[in-house]
Scaffold this motif. Sequence first.
Motif, PDB file in Angstrom:
ATOM      1  N   LEU A  44       0.832  -1.204   0.000  1.00 37.47           N
ATOM      2  CA  LEU A  44       0.000   0.000   0.000  1.00 37.47           C
ATOM      3  C   LEU A  44       0.868   1.256   0.000  1.00 37.47           C
ATOM      4  O   LEU A  44       0.576   2.231  -0.711  1.00 37.47           O
ATOM      5  N   SER A  45       1.939   1.229   0.779  1.00 39.82           N
ATOM      6  CA  SER A  45       2.836   2.388   0.841  1.00 39.82           C
ATOM      7  C   SER A  45       3.466   2.667  -0.521  1.00 39.82           C
ATOM      8  O   SER A  45       3.553   3.823  -0.951  1.00 39.82           O
ATOM      9  N   MET A  46       3.905   1.613  -1.207  1.00 37.60           N
ATOM     10  CA  MET A  46       4.506   1.789  -2.524  1.00 37.60           C
ATOM     11  C   MET A  46       3.500   2.391  -3.511  1.00 37.60           C
ATOM     12  O   MET A  46       3.841   3.285  -4.298  1.00 37.60           O
ATOM     13  N   TRP A  47       2.258   1.931  -3.453  1.00 41.82           N
ATOM     14  CA  TRP A  47       1.229   2.459  -4.349  1.00 41.82           C
ATOM     15  C   TRP A  47       0.984   3.943  -4.075  1.00 41.82           C
ATOM     16  O   TRP A  47       0.880   4.751  -5.014  1.00 41.82           O
ATOM     17  N   LEU A  48       0.910   4.304  -2.801  1.00 46.48           N
ATOM     18  CA  LEU A  48       0.702   5.708  -2.449  1.00 46.48           C
ATOM     19  C   LEU A  48       1.888   6.568  -2.883  1.00 46.48           C
ATOM     20  O   LEU A  48       1.705   7.671  -3.414  1.00 46.48           O
ATOM     21  N   LEU A  49       3.089   6.087  -2.644  1.00 42.75           N
ATOM     22  CA  LEU A  49       4.280   6.864  -2.967  1.00 42.75           C
ATOM     23  C   LEU A  49       4.452   7.035  -4.472  1.00 42.75           C
ATOM     24  O   LEU A  49       4.875   8.092  -4.951  1.00 42.75           O
ATOM     25  N   LEU A  50       4.124   5.992  -5.229  1.00 37.97           N
ATOM     26  CA  LEU A  50       4.329   6.051  -6.676  1.00 37.97           C
ATOM     27  C   LEU A  50       3.219   6.805  -7.406  1.00 37.97           C
ATOM     28  O   LEU A  50       3.493   7.611  -8.311  1.00 37.97           O
ATOM     29  N   PHE A  51       1.970   6.553  -7.018  1.00 41.00           N
ATOM     30  CA  PHE A  51       0.847   7.018  -7.831  1.00 41.00           C
ATOM     31  C   PHE A  51      -0.020   8.092  -7.175  1.00 41.00           C
ATOM     32  O   PHE A  51      -0.836   8.708  -7.852  1.00 41.00           O
ATOM     33  N   ARG A  52       0.149   8.308  -5.873  1.00 36.61           N
ATOM     34  CA  ARG A  52      -0.710   9.278  -5.190  1.00 36.61           C
ATOM     35  C   ARG A  52       0.059  10.427  -4.569  1.00 36.61           C
ATOM     36  O   ARG A  52      -0.541  11.296  -3.938  1.00 36.61           O
ATOM     37  N   THR A  53       1.359  10.430  -4.721  1.00 32.82           N
ATOM     38  CA  THR A  53       2.175  11.483  -4.131  1.00 32.82           C
ATOM     39  C   THR A  53       2.952  12.202  -5.222  1.00 32.82           C
ATOM     40  O   THR A  53       3.656  11.574  -6.005  1.00 32.82           O
ATOM     41  N   SER A  54       2.809  13.513  -5.248  1.00 34.04           N
ATOM     42  CA  SER A  54       3.495  14.325  -6.252  1.00 34.04           C
ATOM     43  C   SER A  54       3.708  15.718  -5.682  1.00 34.04           C
ATOM     44  O   SER A  54       2.862  16.230  -4.944  1.00 34.04           O
ATOM     45  N   PRO A  55       4.831  16.355  -5.975  1.00 38.32           N
ATOM     46  CA  PRO A  55       5.937  15.900  -6.831  1.00 38.32           C
ATOM     47  C   PRO A  55       6.832  14.901  -6.107  1.00 38.32           C
ATOM     48  O   PRO A  55       6.735  14.742  -4.898  1.00 38.32           O
ATOM     49  N   LYS A  56       7.703  14.267  -6.860  1.00 36.40           N
ATOM     50  CA  LYS A  56       8.622  13.278  -6.288  1.00 36.40           C
ATOM     51  C   LYS A  56       9.858  14.004  -5.771  1.00 36.40           C
ATOM     52  O   LYS A  56      10.849  14.193  -6.473  1.00 36.40           O
ATOM     53  N   THR A  57       9.795  14.417  -4.525  1.00 45.77           N
ATOM     54  CA  THR A  57      10.926  15.095  -3.896  1.00 45.77           C
ATOM     55  C   THR A  57      12.031  14.083  -3.585  1.00 45.77           C
ATOM     56  O   THR A  57      11.805  12.870  -3.640  1.00 45.77           O
ATOM     57  N   PRO A  58      13.239  14.549  -3.231  1.00 45.04           N
ATOM     58  CA  PRO A  58      14.294  13.610  -2.845  1.00 45.04           C
ATOM     59  C   PRO A  58      13.871  12.674  -1.718  1.00 45.04           C
ATOM     60  O   PRO A  58      14.206  11.477  -1.739  1.00 45.04           O
ATOM     61  N   SER A  59      13.134  13.195  -0.755  1.00 42.77           N
ATOM     62  CA  SER A  59      12.686  12.345   0.342  1.00 42.77           C
ATOM     63  C   SER A  59      11.756  11.246  -0.159  1.00 42.77           C
ATOM     64  O   SER A  59      11.845  10.090   0.278  1.00 42.77           O
ATOM     65  N   ILE A  60      10.865  11.582  -1.084  1.00 47.78           N
ATOM     66  CA  ILE A  60       9.958  10.585  -1.645  1.00 47.78           C
ATOM     67  C   ILE A  60      10.748   9.534  -2.417  1.00 47.78           C
ATOM     68  O   ILE A  60      10.464   8.331  -2.344  1.00 47.78           O
ATOM     69  N   ILE A  61      11.752   9.965  -3.152  1.00 48.08           N
ATOM     70  CA  ILE A  61      12.580   9.025  -3.906  1.00 48.08           C
ATOM     71  C   ILE A  61      13.290   8.064  -2.964  1.00 48.08           C
ATOM     72  O   ILE A  61      13.324   6.849  -3.205  1.00 48.08           O
ATOM     73  N   PHE A  62      13.831   8.593  -1.874  1.00 45.12           N
ATOM     74  CA  PHE A  62      14.481   7.721  -0.896  1.00 45.12           C
ATOM     75  C   PHE A  62      13.473   6.761  -0.261  1.00 45.12           C
ATOM     76  O   PHE A  62      13.784   5.592  -0.017  1.00 45.12           O
ATOM     77  N   MET A  63      12.247   7.256   0.003  1.00 50.54           N
ATOM     78  CA  MET A  63      11.246   6.404   0.612  1.00 50.54           C
ATOM     79  C   MET A  63      10.800   5.295  -0.337  1.00 50.54           C
ATOM     80  O   MET A  63      10.529   4.173   0.085  1.00 50.54           O
ATOM     81  N   ILE A  64      10.716   5.599  -1.619  1.00 48.42           N
ATOM     82  CA  ILE A  64      10.384   4.569  -2.605  1.00 48.42           C
ATOM     83  C   ILE A  64      11.468   3.491  -2.616  1.00 48.42           C
ATOM     84  O   ILE A  64      11.182   2.288  -2.653  1.00 48.42           O
ATOM     85  N   ASN A  65      12.720   3.928  -2.568  1.00 46.00           N
ATOM     86  CA  ASN A  65      13.831   2.973  -2.532  1.00 46.00           C
ATOM     87  C   ASN A  65      13.770   2.114  -1.275  1.00 46.00           C
ATOM     88  O   ASN A  65      13.991   0.893  -1.325  1.00 46.00           O
ATOM     89  N   LEU A  66      13.442   2.737  -0.154  1.00 46.21           N
ATOM     90  CA  LEU A  66      13.361   2.015   1.110  1.00 46.21           C
ATOM     91  C   LEU A  66      12.193   1.032   1.111  1.00 46.21           C
ATOM     92  O   LEU A  66      12.315  -0.102   1.597  1.00 46.21           O
ATOM     93  N   THR A  67      11.052   1.460   0.576  1.00 43.88           N
ATOM     94  CA  THR A  67       9.899   0.571   0.493  1.00 43.88           C
ATOM     95  C   THR A  67      10.195  -0.608  -0.428  1.00 43.88           C
ATOM     96  O   THR A  67       9.752  -1.743  -0.184  1.00 43.88           O
ATOM     97  N   LEU A  68      10.942  -0.349  -1.484  1.00 40.63           N
ATOM     98  CA  LEU A  68      11.330  -1.427  -2.399  1.00 40.63           C
ATOM     99  C   LEU A  68      12.157  -2.480  -1.684  1.00 40.63           C
ATOM    100  O   LEU A  68      11.954  -3.692  -1.881  1.00 40.63           O
TER     101      LEU A  68
END
Length: 352
Positions: A44-68
């Motif tokens: 669920l977190s990955m879906w929110l970070l990828l498709f429901r959160t914008s813009p993709k700030t550096p923190s969001i990019i790091f969080m996507i990597n961490l969720t991965l």
Amino acid sequence: MARNSSSFKLDNATLSLFQDVNTGIIISVIYMLVTAINLVGNGLSMWLLLFRTSPKTPSIIFMINLTLTDLALGTALPFQIAYQLQGYHWTLGTRTCSFVTLMFYTNMYCSILTMMAIGIDRYLGIVKPMQFRQTRKRKFNAVIGCLVMWGLVLSVLYPLMTTDLTFDIPELGITTCFDVLKKDMLPSMLAWAAFLLSMVFILFLLPFCVTTFCYVSVIRKLARDSKTAQKERAIRLAFIVLLVFTVCFAPNNILLLSHTVLRLFYKKSAYMAYKLSLCFSCLNSCIDPFIYYFASKDFRQKLRQILNLQSLSSMDLVATDHKESLYSAQCTFEGQEREHSKVSLMPTQTTE
């Protein structure tokens, strides 16, 4: 130095470990719970970070990597569960053993390095805001940083990709996977020392010190400011992150170093304690989605919208298009940030 499993006999303590059915069942049950919570929460977190959160700030990019990395652990744990329930008997072949082991290790250390990157990002945003605002190409740098993390981890763990990590134990009729390591996995004691010290000091201790410095600095900075509810929440979260980092990752890496030294030089073992510490390291992947919820207003609002649980409180009715970060009261620049701490599975017995 053992060249193959038939030329070496394990000691009684090690054999007893593999015959301890109750411990194996307990560890398997814990892994089952971790897997279920991990896949649901991080999916669920990955879906929110990828498709429901914008813009993709550096923190969001790091969080996507961490969720991965959390999801990678969640997909690898079922193999470990099956292995435990079969009495430490691996039936999926040497390449699968190496792949699953590499996935576990990569997950742990990429999580640690990503947490360090998030800590540095927050330190610059909270403690050094003027210098941070002048930084250009922050998104690009974040992506490059994630690639460098993966490259560093894979380079350190390269021996795991090129070695047969299975070990036959005829007296028990089982084949272990990364529970008994042959000394000839690496060509010399110097190579073993470099391998071990790189994992413990470069991939764990150094990131841990940097992360601790960053969050302690953030706490001190926020503590000097007015006591708003948002700042108090940020301080509590920083304490939680350091606590999780310490509880989940520190015991595992310390015991890995201790067990290897005891095994190589003193013919003793701390493997049972190390095996149990793996359970604590995996709990990190379950906690991360909850940290997101309590840490980020934007993440919380998106989740409530999906579940039709939109809060009527004035704090949660703030327009989401501002994309406030946890520290937006302190920082005026973009900063959606998510908190993480993660891990994985590790090795253990070294044959004489």
